[in-house]
Design a protein around this motif. Structure first.
Motif, short mmCIF file in Angstrom:
data_model
loop_
_atom_site.label_atom_id
_atom_site.label_comp_id
_atom_site.label_asym_id
_atom_site.label_seq_id
_atom_site.Cartn_x
_atom_site.Cartn_y
_atom_site.Cartn_z
N ASN A 242 0.07 0.74 -3.20
CA ASN A 242 0.57 1.75 -4.39
C ASN A 242 0.95 1.69 -4.97
O ASN A 242 2.45 1.30 -6.26
N TYR B 268 2.78 2.70 -8.55
CA TYR B 268 3.66 3.59 -8.93
C TYR B 268 3.79 4.64 -10.20
O TYR B 268 2.68 4.01 -10.69
N THR C 166 8.45 4.92 -13.38
CA THR C 166 8.83 4.02 -12.45
C THR C 166 8.31 2.52 -12.58
O THR C 166 9.65 1.49 -12.46
N LYS C 167 7.08 2.69 -12.72
CA LYS C 167 6.50 1.16 -13.17
C LYS C 167 7.26 0.77 -14.63
O LYS C 167 8.04 -0.42 -14.52
N GLN D 116 4.99 -2.16 -4.58
CA GLN D 116 3.84 -1.57 -4.56
C GLN D 116 2.89 -1.53 -2.93
O GLN D 116 2.44 -0.61 -2.60
N SER E 206 5.68 3.11 -0.72
CA SER E 206 5.69 4.05 -1.86
C SER E 206 6.29 4.31 -2.39
O SER E 206 7.57 3.19 -2.40
N GLU E 207 5.82 5.00 -4.02
CA GLU E 207 6.52 4.99 -4.91
C GLU E 207 7.67 6.02 -3.93
O GLU E 207 9.04 5.49 -5.06
N GLN E 208 8.18 6.70 -3.58
CA GLN E 208 9.18 7.75 -3.03
C GLN E 208 9.95 6.26 -1.62
O GLN E 208 11.11 6.92 -1.90
#
Length: 91
Positions: A21, A23, A27-28, A52, A56-58
């Protein structure tokens, strides 16, 4: 606990390889900036990649909200940290 604090905590505990995933840049970059203040770039990249793969980012950002609400590291994330510390180079 804000996102910067989460990234700092993750940076201290993490390290890993390459991920699934992807990001977003915010975020990264936030994670890597905070992590790199205390750890090698290799460790931080590896840790981010492992996160990742697993979240998931969420989901990752939802863990930050949970930490802010409870002021505790979620059990699920603690387990991830244990695995990541074992898998990622610390130098």
């Amino acid at each position: 606990m804000n996102k910067t604090m989460l990234w700092g905590l993750l940076g201290v505990l993490l390290a890993a390889c390459s991920g699934g995933n992807e990001y977003g840049n915010d975020t990264k970059n936030g994670f890597l900036r905070s992590c790199s203040a205390r750890n090698s770039p290799v460790f931080c990249q590896c840790g981010l990649a492992q996160l990742q793969k697993e979240y998931s980012e969420q989901e990752f950002l939802a863990l930050d909200v949970e930490m802010s609400t409870t002021q505790r590291l979620p059990e699920r994330l603690q387990q991830s940290f244990t695995r990541i510390r074992q898998q990622c180079p610390q130098t």
